[in-house]
Write a protein that holds these residues in place. Structure first.
Motif, PDB file in Angstrom:
ATOM      1  N   LEU A  11      -2.319 106.994 -55.463  1.00  0.00           N
ATOM      2  CA  LEU A  11      -2.286 108.318 -56.054  1.00  0.00           C
ATOM      3  C   LEU A  11      -1.422 108.273 -57.569  1.00  0.00           C
ATOM      4  CD1 LEU A  11      -2.088 111.440 -54.351  1.00  0.00           C
ATOM      5  CD2 LEU A  11      -0.365 111.150 -56.333  1.00  0.00           C
ATOM      6  N   GLN A  12      -0.315 107.544 -57.400  1.00  0.00           N
ATOM      7  CA  GLN A  12       0.547 107.684 -58.570  1.00  0.00           C
ATOM      8  C   GLN A  12      -0.157 106.918 -59.756  1.00  0.00           C
ATOM      9  OE1 GLN A  12       4.568 106.243 -57.387  1.00  0.00           O
ATOM     10  NE2 GLN A  12       4.065 106.875 -55.414  1.00  0.00           N
ATOM     11  N   ARG A  13      -1.093 105.987 -59.408  1.00  0.00           N
ATOM     12  CA  ARG A  13      -1.778 105.270 -60.405  1.00  0.00           C
ATOM     13  C   ARG A  13      -3.008 105.885 -60.640  1.00  0.00           C
ATOM     14  NH1 ARG A  13       0.213 100.579 -57.753  1.00  0.00           N
ATOM     15  NH2 ARG A  13      -1.699 100.156 -56.393  1.00  0.00           N
ATOM     16  N   GLY A  14      -3.468 106.952 -60.226  1.00  0.00           N
ATOM     17  CA  GLY A  14      -4.599 107.756 -60.564  1.00  0.00           C
ATOM     18  C   GLY A  14      -5.846 107.342 -60.007  1.00  0.00           C
ATOM     19  N   LYS A  15      -5.833 106.315 -58.970  1.00  0.00           N
ATOM     20  CA  LYS A  15      -7.076 105.586 -58.369  1.00  0.00           C
ATOM     21  C   LYS A  15      -7.567 106.648 -57.479  1.00  0.00           C
ATOM     22  CE  LYS A  15      -5.879 100.828 -59.613  1.00  0.00           C
ATOM     23  NZ  LYS A  15      -6.149 101.158 -60.998  1.00  0.00           N
ATOM     24  N   ALA A  16      -8.359 107.620 -57.951  1.00  0.00           N
ATOM     25  CA  ALA A  16      -9.039 108.418 -56.952  1.00  0.00           C
ATOM     26  C   ALA A  16      -9.992 107.955 -55.867  1.00  0.00           C
ATOM     27  CB  ALA A  16      -9.594 109.711 -57.845  1.00  0.00           C
ATOM     28  N   GLY A  40       1.730 110.526 -47.537  1.00  0.00           N
ATOM     29  CA  GLY A  40       0.648 110.076 -48.365  1.00  0.00           C
ATOM     30  C   GLY A  40       0.621 111.014 -49.595  1.00  0.00           C
ATOM     31  N   LEU A  41      -0.347 111.638 -49.641  1.00  0.00           N
ATOM     32  CA  LEU A  41      -0.392 112.492 -51.046  1.00  0.00           C
ATOM     33  C   LEU A  41       0.824 113.243 -51.428  1.00  0.00           C
ATOM     34  CD1 LEU A  41      -3.831 114.159 -49.644  1.00  0.00           C
ATOM     35  CD2 LEU A  41      -3.649 112.113 -50.998  1.00  0.00           C
ATOM     36  N   LEU A  42       1.425 114.130 -50.810  1.00  0.00           N
ATOM     37  CA  LEU A  42       2.365 114.995 -51.567  1.00  0.00           C
ATOM     38  C   LEU A  42       3.623 114.091 -51.917  1.00  0.00           C
ATOM     39  CD1 LEU A  42       2.461 118.214 -49.310  1.00  0.00           C
ATOM     40  CD2 LEU A  42       1.246 117.586 -51.148  1.00  0.00           C
ATOM     41  N   SER A  43       3.851 112.829 -51.089  1.00  0.00           N
ATOM     42  CA  SER A  43       4.921 111.913 -51.393  1.00  0.00           C
ATOM     43  C   SER A  43       4.527 111.487 -53.032  1.00  0.00           C
ATOM     44  CB  SER A  43       5.535 111.086 -50.420  1.00  0.00           C
ATOM     45  OG  SER A  43       4.274 110.013 -50.304  1.00  0.00           O
ATOM     46  N   GLY A  44       3.410 111.094 -53.053  1.00  0.00           N
ATOM     47  CA  GLY A  44       2.933 110.489 -54.298  1.00  0.00           C
ATOM     48  C   GLY A  44       3.004 111.603 -55.475  1.00  0.00           C
ATOM     49  N   GLU A  50       8.625 114.075 -60.537  1.00  0.00           N
ATOM     50  CA  GLU A  50      10.131 113.846 -61.111  1.00  0.00           C
ATOM     51  C   GLU A  50      10.095 112.736 -62.144  1.00  0.00           C
ATOM     52  OE1 GLU A  50      13.280 114.396 -59.948  1.00  0.00           O
ATOM     53  OE2 GLU A  50      12.038 115.676 -58.688  1.00  0.00           O
ATOM     54  N   LYS A  51       8.857 111.919 -62.254  1.00  0.00           N
ATOM     55  CA  LYS A  51       8.762 111.312 -63.580  1.00  0.00           C
ATOM     56  C   LYS A  51       8.346 112.161 -64.655  1.00  0.00           C
ATOM     57  CE  LYS A  51       7.731 106.608 -61.465  1.00  0.00           C
ATOM     58  NZ  LYS A  51       6.703 105.485 -61.259  1.00  0.00           N
ATOM     59  N   PHE A  52       7.568 112.985 -64.344  1.00  0.00           N
ATOM     60  CA  PHE A  52       7.233 114.002 -65.451  1.00  0.00           C
ATOM     61  C   PHE A  52       8.174 114.862 -65.987  1.00  0.00           C
ATOM     62  CE2 PHE A  52       5.141 118.220 -66.810  1.00  0.00           C
ATOM     63  CZ  PHE A  52       4.393 117.654 -67.724  1.00  0.00           C
ATOM     64  N   LYS A  53       9.171 115.256 -64.896  1.00  0.00           N
ATOM     65  CA  LYS A  53      10.464 115.960 -65.435  1.00  0.00           C
ATOM     66  C   LYS A  53      11.347 115.110 -66.300  1.00  0.00           C
ATOM     67  CE  LYS A  53      11.714 118.317 -61.683  1.00  0.00           C
ATOM     68  NZ  LYS A  53      12.664 118.938 -60.654  1.00  0.00           N
ATOM     69  N   ASN A  54      11.273 113.822 -66.063  1.00  0.00           N
ATOM     70  CA  ASN A  54      12.268 112.902 -66.775  1.00  0.00           C
ATOM     71  C   ASN A  54      11.634 112.349 -67.916  1.00  0.00           C
ATOM     72  OD1 ASN A  54      14.022 113.320 -64.765  1.00  0.00           O
ATOM     73  ND2 ASN A  54      13.434 111.548 -63.378  1.00  0.00           N
ATOM     74  N   ASN A  55      10.332 112.682 -68.292  1.00  0.00           N
ATOM     75  CA  ASN A  55       9.528 112.156 -69.527  1.00  0.00           C
ATOM     76  C   ASN A  55       9.342 110.674 -69.271  1.00  0.00           C
ATOM     77  OD1 ASN A  55       9.502 114.444 -70.799  1.00  0.00           O
ATOM     78  ND2 ASN A  55      11.692 114.058 -71.722  1.00  0.00           N
ATOM     79  N   GLU A  56       9.014 110.376 -68.010  1.00  0.00           N
ATOM     80  CA  GLU A  56       8.603 108.797 -67.800  1.00  0.00           C
ATOM     81  C   GLU A  56       7.147 108.582 -67.661  1.00  0.00           C
ATOM     82  OE1 GLU A  56      10.631 107.204 -64.330  1.00  0.00           O
ATOM     83  OE2 GLU A  56      12.519 108.481 -64.799  1.00  0.00           O
ATOM     84  N   VAL A  57       6.438 109.816 -67.269  1.00  0.00           N
ATOM     85  CA  VAL A  57       4.816 109.871 -67.630  1.00  0.00           C
ATOM     86  C   VAL A  57       4.679 111.161 -68.103  1.00  0.00           C
ATOM     87  CG1 VAL A  57       4.504 108.484 -65.309  1.00  0.00           C
ATOM     88  CG2 VAL A  57       4.669 111.095 -65.185  1.00  0.00           C
ATOM     89  N   PHE A  58       3.509 111.375 -68.808  1.00  0.00           N
ATOM     90  CA  PHE A  58       2.989 112.544 -69.644  1.00  0.00           C
ATOM     91  C   PHE A  58       1.658 112.992 -69.017  1.00  0.00           C
ATOM     92  CE2 PHE A  58       5.450 109.414 -71.969  1.00  0.00           C
ATOM     93  CZ  PHE A  58       6.541 110.328 -72.347  1.00  0.00           C
ATOM     94  N   VAL A  62      -0.384 112.681 -65.207  1.00  0.00           N
ATOM     95  CA  VAL A  62      -0.089 113.943 -64.172  1.00  0.00           C
ATOM     96  C   VAL A  62      -1.634 114.255 -63.837  1.00  0.00           C
ATOM     97  CG1 VAL A  62       0.538 116.147 -63.689  1.00  0.00           C
ATOM     98  CG2 VAL A  62       2.058 114.465 -64.912  1.00  0.00           C
ATOM     99  N   LEU A  63      -2.484 114.489 -64.925  1.00  0.00           N
ATOM    100  CA  LEU A  63      -3.973 114.734 -64.705  1.00  0.00           C
ATOM    101  C   LEU A  63      -4.730 113.980 -63.579  1.00  0.00           C
ATOM    102  CD1 LEU A  63      -4.894 116.114 -67.997  1.00  0.00           C
ATOM    103  CD2 LEU A  63      -4.208 117.576 -66.088  1.00  0.00           C
ATOM    104  N   VAL A  64      -4.557 112.788 -63.950  1.00  0.00           N
ATOM    105  CA  VAL A  64      -5.405 111.559 -62.861  1.00  0.00           C
ATOM    106  C   VAL A  64      -4.638 111.451 -61.671  1.00  0.00           C
ATOM    107  CG1 VAL A  64      -6.188 110.275 -65.047  1.00  0.00           C
ATOM    108  CG2 VAL A  64      -4.148 109.702 -63.984  1.00  0.00           C
ATOM    109  N   ALA A  65      -3.297 111.828 -61.543  1.00  0.00           N
ATOM    110  CA  ALA A  65      -2.775 111.758 -60.220  1.00  0.00           C
ATOM    111  C   ALA A  65      -3.329 113.063 -59.613  1.00  0.00           C
ATOM    112  CB  ALA A  65      -1.217 111.655 -60.480  1.00  0.00           C
ATOM    113  N   ALA A  66      -3.107 114.113 -60.106  1.00  0.00           N
ATOM    114  CA  ALA A  66      -3.733 115.225 -59.512  1.00  0.00           C
ATOM    115  C   ALA A  66      -5.220 115.201 -58.974  1.00  0.00           C
ATOM    116  CB  ALA A  66      -3.451 116.280 -60.220  1.00  0.00           C
ATOM    117  N   ARG A  67      -6.056 114.595 -59.714  1.00  0.00           N
ATOM    118  CA  ARG A  67      -7.414 114.449 -59.578  1.00  0.00           C
ATOM    119  C   ARG A  67      -7.438 113.613 -58.140  1.00  0.00           C
ATOM    120  NH1 ARG A  67     -11.145 111.232 -63.234  1.00  0.00           N
ATOM    121  NH2 ARG A  67     -10.550 109.589 -62.104  1.00  0.00           N
ATOM    122  N   ALA A  68      -6.604 112.428 -58.051  1.00  0.00           N
ATOM    123  CA  ALA A  68      -6.760 111.644 -56.873  1.00  0.00           C
ATOM    124  C   ALA A  68      -6.317 112.479 -55.523  1.00  0.00           C
ATOM    125  CB  ALA A  68      -5.874 110.472 -57.365  1.00  0.00           C
TER     126      ALA A  68
END
Length: 215
Positions: A11-16, A40-44, A50-58, A62-68
């Protein structure tokens, strides 16, 4: 349980597609629905938040992770109803009247769903009465208002006023956000919560719903 870790990591990698297959496999193995959702899902999505909050992902990540997450959650939804699994809370969200921006709103919605909240999306250009009516009819604990223009943020004050007039403001909290919005504006109009980013908004919404559940 390694399959739940696999769901979270993919999920974190966006592999839906992989997430969907793994969720189905976990269901077939008889792992409880709540456990698949939480571990599984919510922990991902938590990691992504957290990474988005810390500017580690953008935003794209987030969009691909949410789609997954949504693809996995779609398999769980009918089973959750059967198992009597309830959402952590219910929120209605929209961009205020006169404003057609929706990227920020959509991000907040995804982050909130990633925390296990049920979100009613009212779209953009939402009339103050619509927020209040929806909150009453759908039994929401929170109304979330987004604005991206200084010219439309004043509508948030109308939403607070309508909630006061309807007599629901003691039970339904009003959260606001968007580029021009500030804490002092939140205090000035009598809204309950301002957050600067989508991940913080989701955390705040969970805290409000938990407090409401305990009240």
């Amino acid at each position: 349980m390694s399959i739940l870790n696999d769901i979270s990591e993919n999920l974190q990698r966006g592999k839906a597609k992989v997430v969907k297959e793994l969720v189905q496999q976990a269901i077939d193995e008889g792992i409880p629905v709540q456990q698949i959702l939480n571990e599984g899902l919510l922990s991902g999505m938590d990691v992504i938040g957290e990474k988005f909050k810390n500017n580690e992902v953008f935003v794209p990540e987030v969009l691909v992770a949410a789609r997954a997450m949504n693809m996995g959650a779609a398999l769980l939804k009918p089973l959750m109803a059967e198992a009597g699994v309830k959402a952590a809370g219910k929120v209605c969200i929209g961009t205020v009247k006169g404003d057609l921006h929706d990227i920020g709103k959509n991000l907040v919605k995804m982050m909130m769903e990633g925390k296990g909240l049920e979100v009613v999306d009212l779209g953009t250009d939402v009339d103050p009465d619509t927020y209040v009516k929806t909150a009453v009819e759908q039994g929401c604990q929170i109304i979330c208002c987004s604005a991206l223009l200084t010219t439309t943020m004043g509508v948030m004050a109308d939403v607070v006023k309508k909630a006061d007039e309807a007599g629901i403001h003691d039970k339904v909290k009003i959260m606001i956000g968007g580029a021009p919005v500030t804490q002092s504006f939140c205090d000035q109009i009598g809204a309950d919560k301002y957050t600067a980013d989508a991940a913080s908004a989701a955390d705040a919404a969970v805290a409000i719903c938990q407090a409401a559940a305990c009240a």
